[in-house]
Scaffold this motif. Structure first.
Motif, PDB file in Angstrom:
ATOM      1  N   UNK A   1       5.647 -10.796  -1.772  1.00  0.00           N
ATOM      2  CA  UNK A   1       4.580 -10.435  -2.472  1.00  0.00           C
ATOM      3  C   UNK A   1       3.721  -9.127  -1.501  1.00  0.00           C
ATOM      4  N   UNK A   2       4.088  -9.179  -0.023  1.00  0.00           N
ATOM      5  CA  UNK A   2       3.724  -8.220   0.566  1.00  0.00           C
ATOM      6  C   UNK A   2       4.453  -6.765   0.223  1.00  0.00           C
ATOM      7  N   UNK A   3       5.733  -7.208  -0.008  1.00  0.00           N
ATOM      8  CA  UNK A   3       6.679  -6.055  -0.133  1.00  0.00           C
ATOM      9  C   UNK A   3       6.182  -5.197  -1.652  1.00  0.00           C
ATOM     10  N   UNK A   4       5.953  -6.217  -2.870  1.00  0.00           N
ATOM     11  CA  UNK A   4       5.615  -5.653  -3.673  1.00  0.00           C
ATOM     12  C   UNK A   4       4.222  -4.888  -3.615  1.00  0.00           C
ATOM     13  N   UNK A   5       3.170  -5.589  -3.122  1.00  0.00           N
ATOM     14  CA  UNK A   5       1.738  -4.511  -2.596  1.00  0.00           C
ATOM     15  C   UNK A   5       2.326  -3.300  -2.151  1.00  0.00           C
ATOM     16  N   UNK A   6       3.094  -3.257  -1.160  1.00  0.00           N
ATOM     17  CA  UNK A   6       3.566  -2.137  -0.355  1.00  0.00           C
ATOM     18  C   UNK A   6       3.997  -1.345  -1.263  1.00  0.00           C
TER      19      UNK A   6
ATOM     20  N   UNK B   1       0.116   0.657   6.295  1.00  0.00           N
ATOM     21  CA  UNK B   1       0.806   1.665   5.292  1.00  0.00           C
ATOM     22  C   UNK B   1      -0.370   2.762   5.093  1.00  0.00           C
ATOM     23  N   UNK B   2      -1.580   2.325   5.235  1.00  0.00           N
ATOM     24  CA  UNK B   2      -2.798   3.222   4.957  1.00  0.00           C
ATOM     25  C   UNK B   2      -3.055   4.180   6.268  1.00  0.00           C
ATOM     26  N   UNK B   3      -2.565   3.618   7.146  1.00  0.00           N
ATOM     27  CA  UNK B   3      -2.423   4.394   8.620  1.00  0.00           C
ATOM     28  C   UNK B   3      -1.466   5.532   8.504  1.00  0.00           C
ATOM     29  N   UNK B   4      -0.213   5.236   8.007  1.00  0.00           N
ATOM     30  CA  UNK B   4       0.796   6.155   7.576  1.00  0.00           C
ATOM     31  C   UNK B   4       0.638   7.335   6.848  1.00  0.00           C
ATOM     32  N   UNK B   5      -0.256   6.673   5.570  1.00  0.00           N
ATOM     33  CA  UNK B   5      -0.551   7.544   4.697  1.00  0.00           C
ATOM     34  C   UNK B   5      -1.697   8.702   5.003  1.00  0.00           C
ATOM     35  N   UNK B   6      -2.180   8.217   6.043  1.00  0.00           N
ATOM     36  CA  UNK B   6      -3.458   9.209   6.509  1.00  0.00           C
ATOM     37  C   UNK B   6      -2.961  10.113   7.753  1.00  0.00           C
ATOM     38  N   UNK B   7      -1.855  10.023   8.085  1.00  0.00           N
ATOM     39  CA  UNK B   7      -1.515  10.839   9.169  1.00  0.00           C
ATOM     40  C   UNK B   7      -1.509  12.271   9.230  1.00  0.00           C
ATOM     41  N   UNK B   8      -1.770  12.836  10.151  1.00  0.00           N
ATOM     42  CA  UNK B   8      -1.984  14.450  10.105  1.00  0.00           C
ATOM     43  C   UNK B   8      -0.942  15.032  10.773  1.00  0.00           C
TER      44      UNK B   8
ATOM     45  N   UNK C   1      -2.535  -7.916  12.932  1.00  0.00           N
ATOM     46  CA  UNK C   1      -3.306  -8.596  11.693  1.00  0.00           C
ATOM     47  C   UNK C   1      -2.101  -9.153  10.787  1.00  0.00           C
ATOM     48  N   UNK C   2      -1.739 -10.155  10.547  1.00  0.00           N
ATOM     49  CA  UNK C   2      -0.839 -10.754   9.805  1.00  0.00           C
ATOM     50  C   UNK C   2      -1.118 -10.959   8.471  1.00  0.00           C
ATOM     51  N   UNK C   3      -2.229 -10.815   7.898  1.00  0.00           N
ATOM     52  CA  UNK C   3      -2.878 -10.945   6.538  1.00  0.00           C
ATOM     53  C   UNK C   3      -2.372  -9.582   5.694  1.00  0.00           C
ATOM     54  N   UNK C   4      -2.621  -9.851   4.206  1.00  0.00           N
ATOM     55  CA  UNK C   4      -2.168  -8.874   3.372  1.00  0.00           C
ATOM     56  C   UNK C   4      -3.041  -7.555   3.849  1.00  0.00           C
ATOM     57  N   UNK C   5      -4.029  -7.633   4.151  1.00  0.00           N
ATOM     58  CA  UNK C   5      -5.003  -6.510   4.574  1.00  0.00           C
ATOM     59  C   UNK C   5      -4.411  -5.818   5.814  1.00  0.00           C
ATOM     60  N   UNK C   6      -4.009  -6.696   6.555  1.00  0.00           N
ATOM     61  CA  UNK C   6      -3.197  -6.035   7.862  1.00  0.00           C
ATOM     62  C   UNK C   6      -2.246  -5.217   7.489  1.00  0.00           C
ATOM     63  N   UNK C   7      -1.201  -5.769   6.615  1.00  0.00           N
ATOM     64  CA  UNK C   7       0.221  -5.255   6.197  1.00  0.00           C
ATOM     65  C   UNK C   7      -0.283  -3.850   5.331  1.00  0.00           C
ATOM     66  N   UNK C   8      -1.194  -3.868   4.352  1.00  0.00           N
ATOM     67  CA  UNK C   8      -1.494  -2.625   3.815  1.00  0.00           C
ATOM     68  C   UNK C   8      -2.198  -1.589   4.857  1.00  0.00           C
TER      69      UNK C   8
END
Length: 188
Positions: free
Chosen positions: A52-57, A139-146, A129-136
């Motif tokens: 489920x986490x991979x699908x959300x990612x 990804x959000x940190x990666x997406x906002x890299x500069x 953070x082993x929650x779905x929010x932690x997993x996502x």
């Protein structure tokens, strides 16, 4: 004069900032791209399964790609398999790395899994953070890299990649969730 409650609040805020900074710094160090040419039991720390986490990612990755008018990535079994086994090795060693001692480099792992590629890449990360929010959140940190420290983001938005293998591994021993994303474009 500062009260104890205000001091505790400030200390907690600083700790959260430092933890976020440390995770971001680790992820920045753990990006690689190689040039051209999940199944796991549910974690006790979360109600999210690795699948489920991979699908959300994948959904989040493809939403971001759509903002840049890029084709969506499709899940690929050999890439997912290499990502899964790499996650297991990182969790066992409790080390974030693209290559652990005795392990093939990511491009050779991908080839050994039967994926014939013209280009491939890998992102690795972990979060406490082993929650779905932690997993996502990873990804959000990666997406906002500069730039210049935006290697994860470059992999995610790479126009050459068409496939991805996503693995989320819940490590209840070290209380972390590990994430490996293997990207590729097949030959032909």
């Amino acid at each position: 004069m500062i009260t104890r409650t205000a001091l505790r609040t400030r200390c907690a805020t600083v700790r959260r900032f430092l933890l976020t900074f440390a995770v971001s710094a680790l992820m920045l160090l753990a990006t690689a791209t190689f040039g051209t040419a999940t199944s796991q039991a549910m974690s006790t720390a979360t109600n999210t399964t690795p699948a489920a986490a991979a699908t959300a990612l994948l959904t989040l990755i493809n939403q971001e790609r759509s903002w840049y008018h890029l084709r969506p990535l499709t899940a690929n079994w050999p890439l997912t398999t290499t990502a899964y086994w790499h996650n297991r090795r990182m969790a066992t060693a409790n080390v974030l790395s693209h290559q652990l001692p005795g392990e093939l480099t990511f491009d050779k792992r991908i080839t050994a899994a039967g994926y014939r590629w013209t280009t491939c890449g890998e992102n690795v990360a972990y979060n406490a953070d082993m929650s779905l929010n932690g997993i996502l959140g990873i990804e959000r940190v990666m997406l906002h890299e500069k730039p210049p420290a935006d290697g994860h983001r470059k992999n995610i938005l790479n126009t050459q990649f068409t496939n991805v293998g996503l693995s989320v591994y819940f490590d209840n021993v070290h209380h972390k969730v590990w994430l490996t994303e293997d990207f590729g474009r097949p030959q032909g």
